[in-house]
Design a protein around this motif. Sequence first.
Motif, mmCIF file in Angstrom:
data_model
loop_
_atom_site.group_PDB
_atom_site.id
_atom_site.type_symbol
_atom_site.label_atom_id
_atom_site.label_comp_id
_atom_site.label_asym_id
_atom_site.label_seq_id
_atom_site.Cartn_x
_atom_site.Cartn_y
_atom_site.Cartn_z
ATOM 1 N N SER A 267 0.279 -1.360 -0.150
ATOM 2 C CA SER A 267 -0.203 0.267 -0.120
ATOM 3 C C SER A 267 0.530 1.161 0.233
ATOM 4 O O SER A 267 2.241 1.561 0.494
ATOM 5 C CB SER A 267 -1.094 -0.135 1.167
ATOM 6 N N PRO A 268 0.990 2.529 -0.490
ATOM 7 C CA PRO A 268 1.362 3.467 -0.281
ATOM 8 C C PRO A 268 2.110 4.102 0.766
ATOM 9 O O PRO A 268 2.589 4.801 1.143
ATOM 10 C CB PRO A 268 0.242 4.644 -0.789
ATOM 11 N N GLN A 269 0.958 3.445 2.009
ATOM 12 C CA GLN A 269 1.821 3.511 4.162
ATOM 13 C C GLN A 269 2.980 2.900 3.650
ATOM 14 O O GLN A 269 3.426 3.133 4.125
ATOM 15 C CB GLN A 269 0.847 3.151 4.497
ATOM 16 N N GLN A 270 2.993 1.793 2.917
ATOM 17 C CA GLN A 270 4.071 0.765 3.431
ATOM 18 C C GLN A 270 4.722 0.724 2.129
ATOM 19 O O GLN A 270 6.510 0.695 2.290
ATOM 20 C CB GLN A 270 3.453 -0.674 2.477
ATOM 21 N N GLN A 271 4.892 1.977 0.572
ATOM 22 C CA GLN A 271 6.129 2.372 0.418
ATOM 23 C C GLN A 271 6.756 3.417 1.072
ATOM 24 O O GLN A 271 8.037 3.412 0.220
ATOM 25 C CB GLN A 271 5.046 2.811 -1.032
ATOM 26 N N PRO A 275 13.489 0.485 3.520
ATOM 27 C CA PRO A 275 13.605 -0.725 2.802
ATOM 28 C C PRO A 275 14.015 -2.130 4.111
ATOM 29 O O PRO A 275 13.233 -3.008 3.842
ATOM 30 C CB PRO A 275 15.125 -0.476 2.173
ATOM 31 N N ALA A 276 14.594 -1.382 5.395
ATOM 32 C CA ALA A 276 14.741 -2.524 5.938
ATOM 33 C C ALA A 276 13.264 -2.882 6.829
ATOM 34 O O ALA A 276 12.837 -3.788 7.024
ATOM 35 C CB ALA A 276 15.734 -1.932 7.783
ATOM 36 N N GLU A 277 11.962 -1.834 7.136
ATOM 37 C CA GLU A 277 10.850 -1.986 7.906
ATOM 38 C C GLU A 277 10.287 -2.663 6.609
ATOM 39 O O GLU A 277 9.128 -3.329 6.689
ATOM 40 C CB GLU A 277 10.750 -0.333 7.919
ATOM 41 N N ARG A 283 8.490 -10.034 5.766
ATOM 42 C CA ARG A 283 8.642 -11.440 6.572
ATOM 43 C C ARG A 283 7.815 -12.282 7.357
ATOM 44 O O ARG A 283 7.473 -12.865 7.102
ATOM 45 C CB ARG A 283 10.492 -11.510 7.327
ATOM 46 N N GLU A 284 6.800 -10.671 8.295
ATOM 47 C CA GLU A 284 6.178 -11.508 8.659
ATOM 48 C C GLU A 284 4.523 -11.399 7.918
ATOM 49 O O GLU A 284 4.024 -12.796 8.263
ATOM 50 C CB GLU A 284 6.182 -9.770 9.689
ATOM 51 N N GLN A 285 4.661 -10.850 6.517
ATOM 52 C CA GLN A 285 4.006 -11.133 5.992
ATOM 53 C C GLN A 285 3.180 -13.518 5.967
ATOM 54 O O GLN A 285 3.596 -13.942 5.018
ATOM 55 C CB GLN A 285 3.048 -10.348 5.055
ATOM 56 N N THR A 286 5.537 -13.336 5.172
ATOM 57 C CA THR A 286 5.457 -14.333 4.752
ATOM 58 C C THR A 286 5.042 -15.491 6.119
ATOM 59 O O THR A 286 4.369 -16.866 5.253
ATOM 60 C CB THR A 286 6.593 -14.514 3.843
#
Length: 559
Positions: A267-271, A275-277, A283-286
Amino acid sequence: MHHSESKNKTISTTKIVIKVPDRYDEIYLRLSRQGARVLALGHRSLGILSNQQLREQYPTRNSVECDLDFCGFVVLSCPLKPDSKAMIRELRHSSHHLTMITGDNPLTACHVAKELHFTRKPLLVLTAPTADTSAWKWESVNKDKNLPIQPSNIRNLTGEYDLCVTGEGLAHLSTLPTSFLNAIMPHVKVFARVSPKQKEQVVIKLNNLGFVTLMCGDGTNDVAALKHAHVGVALLTGVAAKRAEQQQDNTTTSASNVQPPAVATASPQQQALTPAEAAQRAREQTKKRIEELYKQMDENEQTIVRLGDASIAAPFTSRTSTIQCVCHIIKQGRCTLVTTLQMFKILALNALILAYSLSVLYLDGIKFSDGQHTLQGLLLAGCFLFISRSKPLKTLARERPLPNIFNLYTLISVLGQFAIHLTALIFVVNEAHKRIPPKTEEFADLEAEFSPNLVNSCVYIMSVTLQIATFAVNYQGHPFMESLRSNKPLLYSIVFSFSLVVSLIFNLLPQLTEQFQIVLIPDDMRLIVFYVVLGDVVLAYVIDRVLAYFLGQAKLKQY
């Protein structure tokens, strides 16, 4: 490729190898005693032959597998499963006889038995005649001690040693007197190099000797033995391992396909994340997706059982390759047995208590009201429901439960407890009769409308209390199932029932007392009923626990 045998037997009987190395027996025995599976390799050149020529010149297997040049040994090491020692230790400490039945070499089997502590005494192997000796004999694994097959005193043999018998030795023992075979059979801790038919014969023989047998096997060659055992447990090792590997591969593939979309559909918030976050979020989603896949596999997992697997002859089938399932079966079986026996005791006591209570009321022309019957039934139904849901303990106990209800402990306990209950009921009834006017009619009118009085109220309170008390007194608990304190539903049900009875005795809830048609009990009579109930429960508990200590455990069958 052949299982290695002794040098003399190799040369004199089969003539498989042209020349046996000098240290053949020494190396082979040393490796076998260390628990390794030893195979002897040999080769022979047959020239260039077509299939038809090969069949014509060498019609049998023995004609081909002879005059071989010895190449060496193939040594296979099969380490024990991580939990095997713990499971065997738990079974041994729970008062069970353990016996190994295998097709492996006797020396290898003896090493495994020693590692797993199947045996507590030195092992003797029944050895066939050789070129040096012409008689069967019992020989130690290190060949430093030997005894005749039929010693003068069998008790000395079975008392000082555990025995290992091969398939060939079992066949020879069948030709000896049956009494000798029956005497040593329970002391044979290892049956090695036995055929599937002989596995069946071993189980049948132990059944005939009065043992209750549980057989655990993982192959088609165990089917006959599993069928004849009282309890058969099949391990689907090959199928389970293959399916687990396939599921792991599928999970890895699915996981690798999950990570890219997680980043691509951010999402735009994630963009806006660093890069580390973003990598941490991915990884959490995976990880969450992988957990969902595991959950789906657990829900949809179906073990494929093919015709010929050991499970076709066994009532129990385990998907894992460990013998932990055997411990689970014994735990559940003991818990179920103890629960059933204690429920028989409770039913017997409740029936006797209720029979006397109704007979007293019948003679006085009194009965329980519909509300009283309903309350009594609900309280007892709750206790019966929760006592049947008792869970076994996590570890097997050394003690063994009694196998049936026809034993001294059950009979004496039921009669002793009922004697105490009967004394308490008679005393309370007599005290109640002293506080009411005497009867004017010789015969009571049984068809009259219900009218409560002091006798009815006291008998009802005593009857309900004593029937509830039988659950608390006769609940077995340790060492076969969880304690009463751990069985929260049953504990709360008993506490609630006793609290309700106390409130009826002391009239703590007048509306409840009136609802169930309990008359107001005089103060002195209340204390009498309360103390009689308390003394009755304590005495019944003491009698049951004392009898359980001396008579309440079964003994392991000795031989």
